[in-house]
Design a protein around this motif. Structure first.
Motif, PDB file in Angstrom:
ATOM      1  N   ASP A 179       0.826  -1.198   0.000  1.00 27.22           N
ATOM      2  CA  ASP A 179       0.000   0.000   0.000  1.00 27.22           C
ATOM      3  C   ASP A 179       0.866   1.256   0.000  1.00 27.22           C
ATOM      4  OD1 ASP A 179       0.674   0.733   2.682  1.00 27.22           O
ATOM      5  OD2 ASP A 179      -0.899  -0.556   3.463  1.00 27.22           O
ATOM      6  N   SER A 180       0.248   2.369  -0.353  1.00 33.61           N
ATOM      7  CA  SER A 180       0.991   3.614  -0.501  1.00 33.61           C
ATOM      8  C   SER A 180       1.593   4.074   0.817  1.00 33.61           C
ATOM      9  CB  SER A 180       0.076   4.704  -1.066  1.00 33.61           C
ATOM     10  OG  SER A 180       0.732   5.950  -1.105  1.00 33.61           O
ATOM     11  N   ALA A 181       0.861   3.930   1.909  1.00 32.12           N
ATOM     12  CA  ALA A 181       1.385   4.378   3.205  1.00 32.12           C
ATOM     13  C   ALA A 181       2.670   3.653   3.556  1.00 32.12           C
ATOM     14  CB  ALA A 181       0.329   4.172   4.287  1.00 32.12           C
ATOM     15  N   SER A 182       2.716   2.356   3.287  1.00 30.27           N
ATOM     16  CA  SER A 182       3.923   1.576   3.553  1.00 30.27           C
ATOM     17  C   SER A 182       5.077   2.048   2.685  1.00 30.27           C
ATOM     18  CB  SER A 182       3.647   0.092   3.306  1.00 30.27           C
ATOM     19  OG  SER A 182       4.836  -0.669   3.401  1.00 30.27           O
ATOM     20  N   LYS A 183       4.800   2.300   1.408  1.00 27.91           N
ATOM     21  CA  LYS A 183       5.851   2.797   0.519  1.00 27.91           C
ATOM     22  C   LYS A 183       6.368   4.147   0.994  1.00 27.91           C
ATOM     23  CE  LYS A 183       4.262   0.615  -3.804  1.00 27.91           C
ATOM     24  NZ  LYS A 183       3.737   0.867  -5.168  1.00 27.91           N
ATOM     25  N   ARG A 184       5.437   5.034   1.375  1.00 25.37           N
ATOM     26  CA  ARG A 184       5.845   6.372   1.800  1.00 25.37           C
ATOM     27  C   ARG A 184       6.709   6.317   3.053  1.00 25.37           C
ATOM     28  NH1 ARG A 184       1.528   8.724   3.388  1.00 25.37           N
ATOM     29  NH2 ARG A 184      -0.166   7.437   2.560  1.00 25.37           N
ATOM     30  N   ARG A 185       6.345   5.456   3.994  1.00 23.57           N
ATOM     31  CA  ARG A 185       7.158   5.328   5.209  1.00 23.57           C
ATOM     32  C   ARG A 185       8.545   4.773   4.870  1.00 23.57           C
ATOM     33  NH1 ARG A 185       2.131   3.544   7.382  1.00 23.57           N
ATOM     34  NH2 ARG A 185       2.725   1.365   7.003  1.00 23.57           N
TER      35      ARG A 185
END
Length: 588
Positions: free
Chosen positions: A166-172
């Motif tokens: 998911d995007s949140a995981s990538k961003r972190r």
């Protein structure tokens, strides 16, 4: 028409008080494929290739292209007052220095160039007292009266089932890298890196499923994302969530950086245009000029992306086989040319689940047109095929679970005997890459010779790279990985997808290329080593193979590959194609 446009451009340059101008084939995002509104090079010169540069200096004009486009450029320039030159920094600088005088100025649009791309030219011009001057407005835009509007289609979420994260995981994950630099924010200059990080896709660029976007990612994993207002619907806003702030004006990105107290921003100078660097510096920000970490992260496909790519290649291979099976009877019926072949293959792909677009303009070259490396067929150039000679089709599809790119060279009937030797040498090079095992840390330039050795043995070669990276429902030409003569310094890593496409081109007669997509995987038998696995599934024309030139190992690879193609695709194709596939994959 180009003569009139060249004269109009010279008049506009005079109004802007410069004596020359650079016209790159690109847009402000440094995309390979660009919207119609950014096709300035094609509008001015008629050249439609995917790489090139035009330059004006006084009453002189030149078009610079690389070896892939030599023949095409000459054909499309025709008798226009435009010189054709080789696309390299030294040739461009020499031509400009020869045609501009000391004290004159060469204009450029800073939105269409990068600082590293301009630096060598700036030094050469400065040594001759010629100014390289950024212009506030692009002079071509001032004279292009019917220029298309910039696209702003709807952006859409890209499902996690295909993205694998998911995007949140990538961003972190990416934000953690900022602390190591240290930097307060990362500038996302390119729609492709935005598409990957935020798990979004769009339709703003032909063949590239992205929305025009740029962004800032902060150390806490939150972000500010620029999209045109019309692109951001309710579904997309829900997908992005509260940690991603949407803005619809690019100046708002710089304002957001100031509100977030960004003092140091990580910027990829190879992806970021000169104008953006000017704006960031105007905000008194320190710039960390290093390669964007997202480019490397998206190059290594995760398990979901690799599984999706395999599934997409199976459907795509079935469509290609139905096309190849039908091709002989279409040719025999008459009045069937290169353009009709492109349409037929598109129809076959459209019948497959998930197909959204071609991944590039198909290269459909019969006979001498096949020898034009990046030939683009048109109604004027399309040759009618006959039941003789050699036909080359290089094509690909965009599917939500993967991007494909495949080239097959086929015999339509009798062909010159020397073509069999050329084809087999290309095949030997293809197998040389496909079967290679190499230590971790190896770069693409270190294995390129394995694809060329058999051709070199005969004093032959080809003027393009052996392999390029490929995205996951993104660009069919993705960096940083590649296989070619040029030095990259980029090690091949597990999960990377590349093409394997050696070729040979006999001007005026035929072109030969055999292309599969492959992915890098860890070797189970030899820890610390890597190897390739095939993605593409389509028969290689056995009629063009000289069996005596193949080693037993090469012959075994070909027969094993054909057995896998037959077993995988047989249930997926129609009855007529099943009979063709059975014959086309028989062991040699």
């Amino acid at each position: 028409m180009s003569s009139e446009r060249l004269q109009a451009l010279r008049e506009e340059l005079a109004r802007q008080q410069v004596q020359g101008f650079l016209v790159p084939r690109g847009d402000e995002y440094q995309n390979e494929y660009v919207p119609a509104s950014d096709e300035r090079l094609a509008w001015l010169t008629g050249f439609t290739g995917s790489a090139g540069l035009a330059a004006l200096a006084g009453q002189h004009a030149a078009l610079f292209v690389d070896g892939r486009y030599t023949i095409q450029a000459q054909q499309q320039i025709g008798d226009q007052p435009i010189e054709r030159q080789d696309l390299n920094g030294e040739a461009i600088a020499r031509w400009l220095c020869d045609n501009l005088k000391a004290g004159e100025a060469l204009g450029y649009d800073p939105r269409l160039h990068t600082d590293p791309g301009l630096a060598p030219l700036a030094r050469r011009l400065a040594a001759r007292d010629i100014e390289l001057r950024p212009l506030e407005t692009n002079p071509i835009d001032a004279i292009w009266s019917d220029r298309p509007t910039t696209p702003c289609g709807s952006a859409r979420p890209h499902p996690e089932a295909f993205a694998g994260e998911d995007s949140a995981s990538k961003r972190r994950r990416i934000a953690e890298l900022l602390a190591d630099k240290p930097a307060d924010a990362l500038w996302l200059a390119n729609p492709e890196v935005c598409a990957w990080l935020f798990n979004i896709r769009g339709d703003d660029i032909p063949h590239l499923p992205v929305a025009l976007a740029c962004a800032l990612l902060y150390r806490d994993g939150t972000a500010t994302l620029y999209l045109a207002e019309a692109a951001a619907g309710d579904a997309l806003r829900r997908h992005l969530g509260p940690e991603v702030t949407l803005v619809h004006d690019k100046q708002a990105l710089f304002d957001a950086a100031r509100r977030q107290h960004v003092a140091k921003v990580w910027v990829d100078p190879g992806l970021t245009n000169s104008w953006t660097l000017q704006q960031l510096r105007a905000q008194d920000m320190e710039l960390l000029l290093e390669r964007d970490p997202i480019t490397a992260a998206k190059a290594r496909k995760n398990a979901a992306e690799l599984a999706g790519s395999q599934a997409a290649h199976e459907r795509d291979g079935a469509a290609l086989c139905e096309f190849l099976a039908e091709l002989p009877e279409r040719v025999a019926a008459g009045d069937f040319g290169e353009l009709e072949a492109v349409r037929l293959l598109r129809e076959k792909r459209e019948q497959r689940e998930g197909f959204t677009d071609d991944s590039f303009d198909s290269i459909s070259g019969y006979g001498p047109n096949g020898a034009i490396v990046h030939y683009r067929v048109s109604p004027e150039s399309s040759l009618t095929m006959k039941a003789e000679g050699i036909y080359l089709i290089d094509s690909g599809g965009q599917y939500p679970d993967g991007t494909t790119d495949v080239t097959r060279t086929v015999a339509l009937g009798d062909f010159p005997e020397h073509a069999r030797d050329h084809f087999t040498r290309v095949l030997k090079g293809h197998i040389g890459i496909a079967t290679l095992r190499f230590p971790a840390g190896t770069c693409g330039e270190q294995i390129d010779a394995f694809a060329r050795k058999s051709l070199w043995d005969a004093g032959l070669d080809y003027a393009h790279g052996t392999g390029h990276g490929v995205g996951s429902f993104l660009s069919v030409h993705e960096g940083p990985q590649r296989i070619g003569k040029a030095n990259t310094g980029v090690a091949l890593q597990a999960g990377m997808i590349l093409s394997n496409e050696p070729g040979f081109y006999l001007t005026g007669q035929y072109g030969i290329r055999i292309e599969n997509l492959i992915f890098v995987r860890e070797s189970e038998a030899h820890p610390g080593f890597l190897e390739f696995s095939e993605l593409t599934l389509a028969p290689i024309d056995r009629r063009l193979v000289n069996r005596d030139l193949l080693t037993e190992q090469e012959l075994e690879w070909l027969n094993r590959y054909h057995r896998r193609v037959r077993e995988t695709l047989m249930p997926m194709v129609n009855e007529k194609t099943q009979a063709w596939l059975e014959e086309a994959t028989q062991p040699l």
